[in-house]
Design an enzyme around this catalytic site. Structure first.
Site, short mmCIF file in Angstrom:
data_model
loop_
_atom_site.label_atom_id
_atom_site.label_comp_id
_atom_site.label_asym_id
_atom_site.label_seq_id
_atom_site.Cartn_x
_atom_site.Cartn_y
_atom_site.Cartn_z
NE ARG A 1 101.16 40.18 14.22
CZ ARG A 1 100.95 38.87 14.36
NH1 ARG A 1 100.03 38.43 15.20
NH2 ARG A 1 101.70 38.01 13.71
CD GLU B 1 102.87 42.51 11.99
OE1 GLU B 1 104.08 42.52 12.27
OE2 GLU B 1 102.19 41.48 11.91
CB SER C 1 103.96 39.90 8.88
OG SER C 1 103.98 38.53 9.18
#
Ligand code: EPU
Length: 337
Positions: free
Chosen positions: A165, A333, A237
């Site tokens: 990520r 995130e 998320s």
């Protein structure tokens, strides 16, 4: 030069569906239009925010500046041989439409990443991933424009410094480049990745193991766990899954023997943040219209009229409780603005 609009609501430009106003807004559809906008001296003093599908952002306030909406479209085959194809897509293409197109062509590589909200241009920034694959496995090149020199700068896969990520576009080059196109190398031969969770089983329920059935199984799994983008606002998320060292892992494992984890390189362990949050009873929790999804605790949702700040305040409480109980600091995130 594309038309600049004023006092525009960003509600329909962010998948959380929260209200925020941009004092100026413009949509660009080509590199030339982007170039002209960046060079326009009238705009140079304004803070500018480049936006794609708005699927990874939470606005907690209005934006006093110019929102530049990346709408560069197009898909093009650059090269192909018997085993692979090199395909280039505009940053403003919808991600899942692009994945659907590649699957329909019989090209393998993106099928596990089906049904992820957002646009192609965002995929390298946070190296999107799901069901055992990450987009970095297929990216050959990311084409960008330097926001200061207006020069096109291509980045090879290696240059992008992809991690879980994360990429160079999220740290060193944050806000410095505009992604215009992404070039993917996809396989014409079956190269399926089915080891994540019960994916293989979900595919076998559909019949033979092929690209279409993998895509359908991934879509079905996502729909069963994640909110439907048209119905409930979210940005997928909200937190990253934390990575901890083996000592911290041993300690937690002693207290929580059922804690799931994925072993990583260097004796590190990735822990599902959704599980941590779920253990603390947050799943399905709601404060007004800000809430935690009832099937996946990692996903914060807007049940309708939540403000970005209400969602942010809820996320802070969740972080604090995870820190207090597990001594783990969750990282966002989502980009909080
Ligand atoms: N879990 C719980 N409770 C929850 C959520 C999860 O106990 O409320 C447990 C599950 O039972 C499972 C584990 O946590 O044992 C992992 O859950 P899941 O397979 O749903 O995946 P995740 O780690 O929570 C990641 C990605 C998702 C991606 C899925 C599937 C991150 C931050 N998230 O979630 O990506 O779809 O894997 O590959 O890595 C996104 O980034 O927006 C996103 C949705």
């Amino acid at each position: 030069m594309p038309e600049i609009q004023h006092d525009i609501s960003l509600k329909k430009y962010n998948t959380f569906g929260v209200e925020a106003q941009a004092s100026h807004f413009v949509s660009f559809g080509s590199e030339d239009e982007l170039n002209a906008l960046l060079k326009d001296h009238r705009l140079n003093d304004l803070p500018a925010l480049i936006m794609g599908g708005g699927s990874n952002i939470l606005f907690t306030r209005d934006f006093e500046g110019l929102v530049m909406h990346n709408n560069i479209r197009g898909m093009e085959i650059l090269e192909e041989d018997d085993s692979t194809v090199l395909v280039k897509a505009g940053a403003g293409e919808n991600w899942d439409d692009f994945v659907g197109y590649t699957v329909a062509q019989g090209w393998s590589g993106l099928e596990n990443l089906s049904y992820i909200p957002g646009n192609v241009g965002a995929s390298p920034i946070q190296n999107i991933g799901a069901y055992g694959t990450e987009v970095k496995e297929t990216i050959e090149q990311v084409q960008t424009l330097d926001r200061e020199t207006f020069i096109p700068v291509p980045y090879s896969n290696n240059d992008c410094q992809f991690e879980y990520r994360n990429s160079i576009f999220k740290h060193r080059l944050k806000g410095k480049r505009v992604i215009t196109h992404v070039v993917f190398r996809l396989s014409k031969k079956p190269d399926y990745k089915l080891s994540y969770g019960n994916l293989k089983e979900a595919v076998s329920h559909k019949g033979e193991i092929n690209l279409t059935n993998i895509r359908d199984a991934v879509i079905e799994t996502r729909r069963s766990k994640l909110p439907e983008p048209e119905e409930t606002g979210s940005a997928g998320s909200f937190f990253k899954n934390p990575v901890i060292d083996s000592q911290a892992h041993q300690q937690l494992k002693a207290a929580w023997p059922n804690m799931p984890f994925y072993p990583m390189d260097n004796n590190q362990h990735k822990i599902p943040a959704g599980w941590l949050i779920d253990q603390l009873g947050w799943k399905g929790y709601r404060e007004g219209d800000a809430g935690v999804h009832h099937k996946q605790a990692l996903v914060l949702v807007n049940h309708g009229q939540a403000t970005g700040d209400q969602i942010y305040q809820l996320s802070r409480k969740i972080r604090e409780s995870v820190l207090a109980e597990f001594n783990i600091e969750l990282e966002y995130e989502v980009n909080i603005f």
